[in-house]
Scaffold this motif. Structure first.
Motif, PDB file in Angstrom:
ATOM      1  N   ALA A 124      48.737  31.255  48.861  1.00 13.38           N
ATOM      2  CA  ALA A 124      48.720  32.389  49.790  1.00 13.38           C
ATOM      3  C   ALA A 124      47.694  33.423  49.336  1.00 13.38           C
ATOM      4  O   ALA A 124      47.663  33.803  48.167  1.00 13.38           O
ATOM      5  CB  ALA A 124      50.106  33.026  49.873  1.00 13.38           C
ATOM      6  N   ASP A 125      46.842  33.852  50.263  1.00 12.44           N
ATOM      7  CA  ASP A 125      45.871  34.904  49.973  1.00 12.44           C
ATOM      8  C   ASP A 125      46.570  36.246  49.852  1.00 12.44           C
ATOM      9  O   ASP A 125      47.435  36.576  50.670  1.00 12.44           O
ATOM     10  CB  ASP A 125      44.882  35.024  51.151  1.00 12.44           C
ATOM     11  N   MET A 126      46.187  37.044  48.861  1.00 12.10           N
ATOM     12  CA  MET A 126      46.640  38.436  48.828  1.00 12.10           C
ATOM     13  C   MET A 126      45.655  39.244  49.659  1.00 12.10           C
ATOM     14  O   MET A 126      44.451  39.219  49.403  1.00 12.10           O
ATOM     15  CB  MET A 126      46.699  38.944  47.390  1.00 12.10           C
TER      16      MET A 126
ATOM     17  N   ILE B 228      49.080  32.301  44.232  1.00 10.55           N
ATOM     18  CA  ILE B 228      48.449  33.328  45.065  1.00 10.55           C
ATOM     19  C   ILE B 228      46.969  33.420  44.694  1.00 10.55           C
ATOM     20  O   ILE B 228      46.563  33.016  43.598  1.00 10.55           O
ATOM     21  CB  ILE B 228      49.152  34.704  44.950  1.00 10.55           C
ATOM     22  N   LYS B 229      46.165  33.923  45.650  1.00  4.70           N
ATOM     23  CA  LYS B 229      44.723  34.047  45.424  1.00  4.70           C
ATOM     24  C   LYS B 229      44.285  35.498  45.592  1.00  4.70           C
ATOM     25  O   LYS B 229      44.725  36.174  46.512  1.00  4.70           O
ATOM     26  CB  LYS B 229      43.948  33.142  46.388  1.00  4.70           C
ATOM     27  N   MET B 230      43.419  35.931  44.681  1.00  3.39           N
ATOM     28  CA  MET B 230      42.882  37.292  44.715  1.00  3.39           C
ATOM     29  C   MET B 230      41.374  37.258  44.582  1.00  3.39           C
ATOM     30  O   MET B 230      40.838  36.466  43.807  1.00  3.39           O
ATOM     31  CB  MET B 230      43.437  38.102  43.536  1.00  3.39           C
ATOM     32  N   GLU B 231      40.675  38.143  45.292  1.00  2.71           N
ATOM     33  CA  GLU B 231      39.221  38.226  45.239  1.00  2.71           C
ATOM     34  C   GLU B 231      38.792  39.197  44.148  1.00  2.71           C
ATOM     35  O   GLU B 231      39.213  40.362  44.169  1.00  2.71           O
ATOM     36  CB  GLU B 231      38.674  38.728  46.590  1.00  2.71           C
ATOM     37  N   GLY B 232      37.946  38.750  43.239  1.00  3.16           N
ATOM     38  CA  GLY B 232      37.387  39.698  42.288  1.00  3.16           C
ATOM     39  C   GLY B 232      37.172  39.150  40.894  1.00  3.16           C
ATOM     40  O   GLY B 232      37.576  38.027  40.580  1.00  3.16           O
TER      41      GLY B 232
ATOM     42  N   GLY C  91      45.024  31.649  54.479  1.00  2.00           N
ATOM     43  CA  GLY C  91      43.906  32.555  54.222  1.00  2.00           C
ATOM     44  C   GLY C  91      44.029  33.834  55.035  1.00  2.00           C
ATOM     45  O   GLY C  91      44.552  33.824  56.144  1.00  2.00           O
ATOM     46  N   ASP C  92      43.485  34.905  54.440  1.00  2.38           N
ATOM     47  CA  ASP C  92      43.390  36.138  55.240  1.00  2.38           C
ATOM     48  C   ASP C  92      42.291  35.995  56.299  1.00  2.38           C
ATOM     49  O   ASP C  92      42.111  36.885  57.134  1.00  2.38           O
ATOM     50  CB  ASP C  92      43.184  37.366  54.351  1.00  2.38           C
ATOM     51  N   SER C  93      41.595  34.846  56.307  1.00  4.40           N
ATOM     52  CA  SER C  93      40.728  34.488  57.429  1.00  4.40           C
ATOM     53  C   SER C  93      41.520  34.499  58.733  1.00  4.40           C
ATOM     54  O   SER C  93      40.924  34.501  59.811  1.00  4.40           O
ATOM     55  CB  SER C  93      40.100  33.110  57.197  1.00  4.40           C
ATOM     56  N   MET C  94      42.854  34.497  58.658  1.00  3.65           N
ATOM     57  CA  MET C  94      43.677  34.594  59.869  1.00  3.65           C
ATOM     58  C   MET C  94      43.307  35.846  60.685  1.00  3.65           C
ATOM     59  O   MET C  94      43.434  35.839  61.902  1.00  3.65           O
ATOM     60  CB  MET C  94      45.174  34.594  59.549  1.00  3.65           C
TER      61      MET C  94
HETATM   62 MG   LIG Z   1      40.567  34.762  52.115  1.00  3.21          MG
END
Ligand SMILES: [Mg+2]
Ligand SMILES: Nc1nc(=O)c2c([nH]1)NC[C@@H]1CN(c3ccc(C(=O)N[C@@H](CCC(=O)O)C(=O)O)cc3)CN21
Ligand SMILES: CC(C)C(=O)C(=O)O
Length: 264
Positions: free
Chosen positions: A83-85, A111-115, A44-47
């Motif tokens: 994997a988060d983009m 991969i994961k994208m928000e939207g 996660g981009d929570s990193m």
């Molecule tokens: Mg994320």
């Protein structure tokens, strides 16, 4: 446990078996989670928040996600690796394909994208090129500055209806999984029923097809604020392996999350 694929997850939804997911950023935790039966690992981009100590996810780069994806891949035997983009790495189709390629080459399975609707064309391109996509609706943290804070989304009727439409559209565009973050339980249920791909919830009640938590929240060690929807499984068990084991079994039984960790 056999290797988890997109078709495993789809079958789990069809059979009413809950999917247990956690974030992971390195090989040792990936291996521990995998060994305890966690089905999905998300880099996660929570990193940005739990590894780097920032107050949002916006400063995370594609290179950083690729690096940690390599680490997680090395420890993951059976779990599906997503994997988060990061922020601003998917604003047009060409950029998205290039960056998603880097994450797949690092070992991601998806991969994961928000939207919502603005991603349909990109998702079509990615899947045509062999890159599976996980969508992400609700509280999409990369839009924290647009939302004016980390706030529950889809509370009013129009916004809820729009989110259902976007979920259907993401599925039609080719998305094979959907994260729902911080939405009222009723809305998470409506979306889960409206689409045939699995939903993974975080702060979305126990009605989704699976659950995900940031691993540091599950261990109760996140720096700064711990969201109300998370649960400290170390406090309940005293050690990491049993904590993960209990998390997986509570997800599978539907015991996690209870009402106190959901929004209405
Ligand atoms: Mg994320
Ligand atoms: N440690 C950690 N856990 C997470 O779940 C997480 C991250 N970091 N970083 C990326 C995003 C940001 N997330 C967050 C952060 C804060 C809230 C939050 O403050 N939620 C309020 C609800 C606010 C409302 O009622 O509208 C809460 O009480 O939990 C929620 C999600 C989820 N993700
Ligand atoms: C909380 C999950 C869904 C996420 O996107 C992350 O960890 O970055």
């Amino acid at each position: 446990m056999a290797k988890i694929t997109t078709s495993t997850l789809l079958k789990m939804k069809q059979n009413g078996e809950k999917i247990a997911a956690l974030t992971a950023y390195d090989a040792s935790f990936a291996q521990l989670f995998d060994a305890q039966g966690v089905h999905v690992l998300l880099i996660g981009d929570s990193m940005g928040m739990v590894l780097h100590g920032a107050d949002s996810t916006l400063s995370v780069t594609n290179e950083q996600i690729a690096y940690h994806t390599r680490c997680v891949r090395a420890g993951a035997d059976n779990a599906l690796v997503i994997a988060d983009m990061p922020f601003m790495t998917y604003y047009n189709a060409e950029k998205t394909l290039e960056n998603a390629h880097e994450l797949m080459a690092a070992g991601a399975n998806m991969i994961k994208m928000e939207g919502g609707d603005w991603l349909y064309d990109t998702i079509k391109k990615l899947t045509q090129n062999g890159i599976p996509v996980c969508g992400h609706l609700g509280l999409t943290p990369q839009s924290v500055n647009v939302f004016g804070g980390f706030k529950v989304q889809g509370r009013d009727n129009d916004k809820a209806q729009q989110m259902i439409e976007h979920a259907k559209g993401l599925e039609a565009a080719g998305a094979q999984l959907l994260v729902l973050e911080c939405v009222p339980t009723d809305l998470a249920k409506a979306i889960t029923d409206a689409i045939s791909i699995p939903t993974i919830g975080i702060g979305a009640g126990n009605v989704t097809d699976g659950q995900i938590l940031v691993m540091h929240d599950m261990f109760g060690i996140s720096s700064g604020y711990i969201p109300k929807f998370s649960k400290n499984y170390i406090a309940l068990t005293g050690n990491m392996r049993e904590a993960v084991d209990l998390y997986v079994s509570e997800v599978q039984s539907g015991e996690f999350p209870d009402e106190s960790r959901s929004f209405n």
